[in-house]
Scaffold this motif. Structure first.
Motif, PDB file in Angstrom:
ATOM      1  N   VAL A  35       0.785  -1.383   0.079  1.00 12.81           N
ATOM      2  CA  VAL A  35      -0.138  -0.001  -0.178  1.00 12.81           C
ATOM      3  C   VAL A  35       0.906   1.252   0.078  1.00 12.81           C
ATOM      4  O   VAL A  35       0.485   2.115  -0.884  1.00 12.81           O
ATOM      5  CB  VAL A  35      -0.940  -0.032   1.240  1.00 12.81           C
ATOM      6  CG1 VAL A  35      -1.635   1.378   1.511  1.00 12.81           C
ATOM      7  CG2 VAL A  35      -1.993  -1.272   0.871  1.00 12.81           C
ATOM      8  N   LEU A  36       1.868   1.051   0.731  1.00 11.29           N
ATOM      9  CA  LEU A  36       2.650   2.440   0.994  1.00 11.29           C
ATOM     10  C   LEU A  36       3.544   2.491  -0.344  1.00 11.29           C
ATOM     11  O   LEU A  36       3.766   3.721  -0.805  1.00 11.29           O
ATOM     12  CB  LEU A  36       3.684   2.310   1.953  1.00 11.29           C
ATOM     13  CG  LEU A  36       3.146   2.438   3.446  1.00 11.29           C
ATOM     14  CD1 LEU A  36       4.086   2.261   4.561  1.00 11.29           C
ATOM     15  CD2 LEU A  36       2.512   3.951   3.727  1.00 11.29           C
ATOM     16  N   HIS A  37       3.893   1.556  -0.994  1.00 12.07           N
ATOM     17  CA  HIS A  37       4.657   1.716  -2.215  1.00 12.07           C
ATOM     18  C   HIS A  37       3.838   2.154  -3.342  1.00 12.07           C
ATOM     19  O   HIS A  37       4.257   3.234  -4.038  1.00 12.07           O
ATOM     20  CB  HIS A  37       5.277   0.278  -2.632  1.00 12.07           C
ATOM     21  CG  HIS A  37       6.018   0.200  -4.042  1.00 12.07           C
ATOM     22  ND1 HIS A  37       7.358   0.952  -4.133  1.00 12.07           N
ATOM     23  CD2 HIS A  37       5.897  -0.197  -4.973  1.00 12.07           C
ATOM     24  CE1 HIS A  37       7.762   0.749  -5.072  1.00 12.07           C
ATOM     25  NE2 HIS A  37       6.801   0.198  -5.841  1.00 12.07           N
ATOM     26  N   ARG A  38       2.485   1.782  -3.388  1.00 11.46           N
ATOM     27  CA  ARG A  38       1.633   2.144  -4.484  1.00 11.46           C
ATOM     28  C   ARG A  38       1.273   3.685  -4.393  1.00 11.46           C
ATOM     29  O   ARG A  38       1.295   4.381  -5.122  1.00 11.46           O
ATOM     30  CB  ARG A  38       0.399   1.518  -4.523  1.00 11.46           C
ATOM     31  CG  ARG A  38       0.640   0.152  -4.810  1.00 11.46           C
ATOM     32  CD  ARG A  38      -0.964  -0.694  -5.228  1.00 11.46           C
ATOM     33  NE  ARG A  38      -0.534  -2.027  -5.495  1.00 11.46           N
ATOM     34  CZ  ARG A  38      -1.835  -2.663  -6.007  1.00 11.46           C
ATOM     35  NH1 ARG A  38      -2.957  -2.154  -5.904  1.00 11.46           N
ATOM     36  NH2 ARG A  38      -1.373  -3.697  -6.322  1.00 11.46           N
ATOM     37  N   ARG A  39       1.262   3.959  -2.959  1.00 13.46           N
ATOM     38  CA  ARG A  39       1.090   5.565  -2.647  1.00 13.46           C
ATOM     39  C   ARG A  39       2.146   6.394  -2.969  1.00 13.46           C
ATOM     40  O   ARG A  39       1.907   7.367  -3.853  1.00 13.46           O
ATOM     41  CB  ARG A  39       0.546   5.622  -1.198  1.00 13.46           C
ATOM     42  CG  ARG A  39       0.113   6.958  -0.902  1.00 13.46           C
ATOM     43  CD  ARG A  39      -0.422   7.154   0.506  1.00 13.46           C
ATOM     44  NE  ARG A  39       0.553   7.331   1.474  1.00 13.46           N
ATOM     45  CZ  ARG A  39       0.196   7.215   2.940  1.00 13.46           C
ATOM     46  NH1 ARG A  39      -0.802   7.281   3.215  1.00 13.46           N
ATOM     47  NH2 ARG A  39       1.266   7.539   3.571  1.00 13.46           N
ATOM     48  N   ASN A  40       3.416   5.739  -2.476  1.00 14.95           N
ATOM     49  CA  ASN A  40       4.518   6.527  -3.059  1.00 14.95           C
ATOM     50  C   ASN A  40       4.590   6.696  -4.567  1.00 14.95           C
ATOM     51  O   ASN A  40       5.089   7.805  -5.282  1.00 14.95           O
ATOM     52  CB  ASN A  40       5.874   5.919  -2.396  1.00 14.95           C
ATOM     53  CG  ASN A  40       5.879   6.169  -1.168  1.00 14.95           C
ATOM     54  OD1 ASN A  40       5.448   7.168  -0.775  1.00 14.95           O
ATOM     55  ND2 ASN A  40       6.715   5.434  -0.486  1.00 14.95           N
ATOM     56  N   ALA A  42       2.231   6.908  -6.898  1.00 19.63           N
ATOM     57  CA  ALA A  42       0.958   7.668  -7.230  1.00 19.63           C
ATOM     58  C   ALA A  42       1.403   9.147  -7.024  1.00 19.63           C
ATOM     59  O   ALA A  42       1.324  10.021  -7.631  1.00 19.63           O
ATOM     60  CB  ALA A  42      -0.215   7.225  -6.515  1.00 19.63           C
ATOM     61  N   GLU A  43       2.001   9.337  -5.753  1.00 14.87           N
ATOM     62  CA  GLU A  43       2.602  10.784  -5.633  1.00 14.87           C
ATOM     63  C   GLU A  43       3.583  11.158  -6.237  1.00 14.87           C
ATOM     64  O   GLU A  43       3.845  12.353  -6.813  1.00 14.87           O
ATOM     65  CB  GLU A  43       3.146  10.759  -3.968  1.00 14.87           C
ATOM     66  CG  GLU A  43       2.122  10.758  -3.044  1.00 14.87           C
ATOM     67  CD  GLU A  43       2.551  10.933  -1.443  1.00 14.87           C
ATOM     68  OE1 GLU A  43       3.858  11.303  -1.404  1.00 14.87           O
ATOM     69  OE2 GLU A  43       1.999  10.569  -0.529  1.00 14.87           O
ATOM     70  N   TRP A  44       4.636  10.142  -6.792  1.00 14.05           N
ATOM     71  CA  TRP A  44       5.693  10.504  -7.618  1.00 14.05           C
ATOM     72  C   TRP A  44       4.976  10.742  -9.114  1.00 14.05           C
ATOM     73  O   TRP A  44       5.604  11.765  -9.717  1.00 14.05           O
ATOM     74  CB  TRP A  44       6.734   9.350  -7.863  1.00 14.05           C
ATOM     75  CG  TRP A  44       7.622   9.299  -8.774  1.00 14.05           C
ATOM     76  CD1 TRP A  44       9.046  10.035  -8.425  1.00 14.05           C
ATOM     77  CD2 TRP A  44       7.777   9.058 -10.143  1.00 14.05           C
ATOM     78  NE1 TRP A  44       9.873  10.193  -9.516  1.00 14.05           N
ATOM     79  CE2 TRP A  44       9.203   9.646 -10.437  1.00 14.05           C
ATOM     80  CE3 TRP A  44       7.118   8.647 -10.954  1.00 14.05           C
ATOM     81  CZ2 TRP A  44       9.520   9.609 -11.953  1.00 14.05           C
ATOM     82  CZ3 TRP A  44       7.436   8.549 -12.518  1.00 14.05           C
ATOM     83  CH2 TRP A  44       8.804   8.954 -12.780  1.00 14.05           C
ATOM     84  N   ASP A  45       3.979   9.922  -9.427  1.00 14.44           N
ATOM     85  CA  ASP A  45       3.484  10.135 -10.645  1.00 14.44           C
ATOM     86  C   ASP A  45       2.903  11.761 -10.914  1.00 14.44           C
ATOM     87  O   ASP A  45       2.999  12.380 -11.819  1.00 14.44           O
ATOM     88  CB  ASP A  45       2.396   9.235 -11.203  1.00 14.44           C
ATOM     89  CG  ASP A  45       1.872   9.242 -12.511  1.00 14.44           C
ATOM     90  OD1 ASP A  45       2.685   9.515 -13.458  1.00 14.44           O
ATOM     91  OD2 ASP A  45       0.749   8.760 -12.454  1.00 14.44           O
ATOM     92  N   THR A  46       2.160  12.147  -9.690  1.00 10.52           N
ATOM     93  CA  THR A  46       1.621  13.398  -9.570  1.00 10.52           C
ATOM     94  C   THR A  46       2.599  14.372  -9.827  1.00 10.52           C
ATOM     95  O   THR A  46       2.304  15.373 -10.555  1.00 10.52           O
ATOM     96  CB  THR A  46       0.774  13.668  -8.313  1.00 10.52           C
ATOM     97  OG1 THR A  46      -0.097  12.569  -8.511  1.00 10.52           O
ATOM     98  CG2 THR A  46      -0.027  15.024  -8.497  1.00 10.52           C
TER      99      THR A  46
END
Length: 59
Positions: A35-40, A42-46
Motif C-alpha cells: 500500500v505504501l509503495h503504491r501510494r509513493n 502515485a505521488e511520484w506520478d503526480t
C-alpha cells in the motif's frame, strides 16, 4: 490423558499459535508495504506530471 499427551498437545497448539501470529504479522507487513509503495508511486506520478512539461518540451 497422560501428562505426556497433555504436554504434547500443549506444545502442538503453542507451535500453531506461534506460526499463526508470525504469518499474520508477515502478511500485515507485506500488505502495508504494498500500500505504501503504491501510494509513493502515485505521488511520484503526480509530481512528475507537473515537472515533465518543463523537461520534455524544447524551447
Amino acid at each position: 490423558m497422560t501428562a505426556a499427551q497433555i504436554r504434547s498437545r500443549t506444545m502442538g497448539w503453542g507451535l500453531v499459535a506461534f506460526l499463526t501470529v508470525t504469518l499474520a504479522g508477515a502478511a500485515a507487513y507485506r500488505c502495508a508495504t504494498v500500500v505504501l509503495h503504491r501510494r509513493n508511486l502515485a505521488e511520484w506520478d503526480t509530481e512528475w506530471a507537473e515537472t515533465a512539461p518543463r523537461w520534455t518540451t524544447s524551447p
